[in-house]
Scaffold this active site. Structure first.
Site, PDB file in Angstrom:
ATOM      1  N   ASP A  22       0.821  -1.218   0.000  1.00  0.00           N
ATOM      2  CA  ASP A  22       0.000   0.000   0.000  1.00  0.00           C
ATOM      3  C   ASP A  22       0.859   1.275   0.000  1.00  0.00           C
ATOM      4  O   ASP A  22       1.983   1.271   0.498  1.00  0.00           O
ATOM      5  CB  ASP A  22      -0.924  -0.019   1.230  1.00  0.00           C
ATOM      6  N   HIS A  39       2.638   3.211  -8.867  1.00  0.00           N
ATOM      7  CA  HIS A  39       2.411   1.789  -9.184  1.00  0.00           C
ATOM      8  C   HIS A  39       3.597   1.224  -9.951  1.00  0.00           C
ATOM      9  O   HIS A  39       4.069   0.130  -9.664  1.00  0.00           O
ATOM     10  CB  HIS A  39       1.130   1.613 -10.007  1.00  0.00           C
ATOM     11  N   LEU A 133      10.231 -20.916  -3.987  1.00  0.00           N
ATOM     12  CA  LEU A 133       9.154 -20.138  -3.365  1.00  0.00           C
ATOM     13  C   LEU A 133       7.868 -20.155  -4.203  1.00  0.00           C
ATOM     14  O   LEU A 133       7.920 -20.010  -5.426  1.00  0.00           O
ATOM     15  CB  LEU A 133       9.657 -18.686  -3.243  1.00  0.00           C
TER      16      LEU A 133
HETATM   17  C1  IPE Z   1      -5.596  -2.686  -0.278  1.00  0.00           C
HETATM   18  O1  IPE Z   1      -5.182  -1.368  -0.470  1.00  0.00           O
HETATM   19  C2  IPE Z   1      -5.564  -3.429  -1.568  1.00  0.00           C
HETATM   20  C3  IPE Z   1      -4.249  -3.638  -2.156  1.00  0.00           C
HETATM   21  C4  IPE Z   1      -3.090  -3.322  -1.641  1.00  0.00           C
HETATM   22  C5  IPE Z   1      -4.266  -4.302  -3.430  1.00  0.00           C
HETATM   23  P1  IPE Z   1      -6.250  -0.181  -0.652  1.00  0.00           P
HETATM   24  O2  IPE Z   1      -5.459   1.060  -0.762  1.00  0.00           O
HETATM   25  O3  IPE Z   1      -7.188  -0.496  -1.714  1.00  0.00           O
HETATM   26  O4  IPE Z   1      -7.009  -0.268   0.759  1.00  0.00           O
HETATM   27  P2  IPE Z   1      -7.896   0.808   1.543  1.00  0.00           P
HETATM   28  O5  IPE Z   1      -8.984   1.216   0.609  1.00  0.00           O
HETATM   29  O6  IPE Z   1      -7.009   1.941   1.903  1.00  0.00           O
HETATM   30  O7  IPE Z   1      -8.378   0.066   2.738  1.00  0.00           O
HETATM   31  C1  IPE Z   2      -1.503   0.248  -3.415  1.00  0.00           C
HETATM   32  O1  IPE Z   2      -1.285   1.603  -3.433  1.00  0.00           O
HETATM   33  C2  IPE Z   2      -1.752  -0.339  -4.780  1.00  0.00           C
HETATM   34  C3  IPE Z   2      -3.132  -0.786  -5.031  1.00  0.00           C
HETATM   35  C4  IPE Z   2      -4.107  -0.773  -4.165  1.00  0.00           C
HETATM   36  C5  IPE Z   2      -3.438  -1.266  -6.353  1.00  0.00           C
HETATM   37  P1  IPE Z   2      -2.493   2.638  -3.498  1.00  0.00           P
HETATM   38  O2  IPE Z   2      -2.830   2.872  -4.913  1.00  0.00           O
HETATM   39  O3  IPE Z   2      -3.597   2.187  -2.633  1.00  0.00           O
HETATM   40  O4  IPE Z   2      -1.810   3.949  -2.891  1.00  0.00           O
HETATM   41  P2  IPE Z   2      -2.449   4.937  -1.796  1.00  0.00           P
HETATM   42  O5  IPE Z   2      -2.874   4.085  -0.644  1.00  0.00           O
HETATM   43  O6  IPE Z   2      -3.588   5.626  -2.464  1.00  0.00           O
HETATM   44  O7  IPE Z   2      -1.323   5.840  -1.434  1.00  0.00           O
HETATM   45 MG    MG Z   3      -4.040   2.412  -0.670  1.00  0.00          MG
END
Ligand code: IPE
Ligand code: IPE
Ligand code: MG
Length: 251
Positions: A22, A39, A133
Site C-alpha cells: 500500500d 504503481h 518459493l
Molecule cells: C488494499 O489497499 C488493496 C491492495 C493493496 C491491493 P487499498 O489502498 O485499496 O485499501 P484501503 O482502501 O485503503 O483500505
Molecule cells: C496500493 O497503493 C496499490 C493498489 C491498491 C493497487 P495505493 O494505490 O492504494 O496507494 P495509496 O494508498 O492511495 O497511497
Molecule cells: Mg491504498
C-alpha cells in the site's frame, strides 16, 4: 544490509508471508507525480520482496495486488494497473525462472481483461515445474467474496448428497478456499502506515502476526522485509496457550 540478514534466525523463518502493498499513490503525490508513477515504481519492491524471501527460505509469499474493491477506482487507473500487470509478468518471467519461483494466483481472475488472464496463465504454466518459493498474486481478490463462494460450493455438495453437514469442519472449509494449497499466514506486512486488513485473507490470517510500517510500498526494499522478519522473530506465538506451556514443549 547483510548485517540485518545475518541477524535472522534460520530456525524461525515464517513459512508464509502475506503483504498488503500500500501507499503507491501517496508516494507519487509526494513527488508531484501521477498515481500510476507510484504503481510503476512498486514493481521494484515486488522484485526485492520475492528475492529477499527466496534468499532466506520463506516458502510462500502472497501479494495483495488488486482487491475486489479496487474495481471502484477511476477507470483509467484500473486500466493502467491491468496493463502494468501484463508488462510486469512479461518482463519478470526471466527473474522468476532464475529464482526457481512458482507463480500462483487467487481471486476472481475471470474479471481480469482477457490479455491479463492469458499472460497470467502462461507464466503460471511456465513456472509450474519450479521447486522454490510459491508466489501468489491476489488479483481481483476479496476475502468476503471468497468465503461466500466457499459457502455456495459446500452447500451445493450438501444438497446433492455429496457431503454431510456433520462432515463440515475447518479442513473442509480450507480445502474450498482459493488458498487451499497454501498454509496459514504466519506474518502479514502492510506498508504505508494504514493499520487495517482491507478484506485480505480473513480466514487465513486468524493467527498471523501483524506488522505495520510507515514506509510506502515503492520504497520497500529487502532490508525492510528483513526488519519485519526480525520483528516477527521477537514475538512469542502462543496460539492460546500460556508462556509456561510453550517452555515445557521446548525442553
Ligand atoms: C488494499 O489497499 C488493496 C491492495 C493493496 C491491493 P487499498 O489502498 O485499496 O485499501 P484501503 O482502501 O485503503 O483500505
Ligand atoms: C496500493 O497503493 C496499490 C493498489 C491498491 C493497487 P495505493 O494505490 O492504494 O496507494 P495509496 O494508498 O492511495 O497511497
Ligand atoms: Mg491504498
Amino acid at each position: 544490509m547483510e548485517k540485518i540478514k545475518t541477524q535472522i534466525q534460520k530456525g524461525n523463518i515464517p513459512k508464509h508471508i502475506a503483504i498488503i502493498m500500500d501507499g503507491n499513490g501517496r508516494w507519487a503525490k509526494q513527488k508531484g507525480k501521477p498515481r500510476i508513477f507510484g504503481h510503476k515504481n512498486g514493481v521494484t519492491s515486488v522484485r526485492e520482496s520475492i528475492e529477499g524471501c527466496a534468499e532466506i527460505g520463506v516458502e510462500y509469499l502472497t501479494l495483495y495486488a488488486f482487491s475486489t474493491e479496487n474495481w471502484n477506482r477511476p477507470k483509467l487507473e484500473v486500466k493502467t494497473l491491468m496493463s502494468l500487470l501484463v508488462t510486469s509478468l512479461k518482463k519478470e518471467l526471466k527473474n522468476l525462472q532464475k529464482n526457481n519461483i512458482i507463480l500462483n494466483t487467487i481471486g476472481n481472475i475471470d474479471l481480469l481483461p482477457k490479455n491479463a488472464q492469458k499472460e497470467l496463465f502462461e507464466v503460471i504454466k511456465q513456472t509450474e515445474k519450479n521447486t522454490g518459493l510459491t508466489l501468489t498474486l491476489a488479483l481481483s481478490y476479496g476475502s468476503r467474496e471468497e468465503i461466500v463462494n466457499v459457502i455456495k460450493n459446500i452447500s451445493e455438495k450438501v444438497v446433492n448428497n455429496n457431503l454431510k453437514i456433520e462432515e463440515i469442519d475447518e479442513k473442509i472449509i480450507n480445502n474450498h478456499l482459493y488458498t487451499f494449497s497454501l498454509p496459514d499466514v504466519d506474518l502479514m506486512i502492510r506498508t504505508s502506515g494504514e493499520q487495517r486488513i482491507s478484506n485480505f485473507l480473513l480466514w487465513q490470517m486468524a493467527y498471523a502476526e501483524l506488522y505495520f510500517t510507515n514506509t510506502f510500498w515503492p520504497d520497500f526494499r529487502k532490508k525492510n522485509l528483513f526488519n519485519a522478519i526480525l520483528d516477527y522473530q521477537q514475538r512469542e506465538r502462543r496460539f492460546g496457550k500460556t508462556s509456561e506451556q510453550l517452555e515445557t514443549i521446548h525442553e
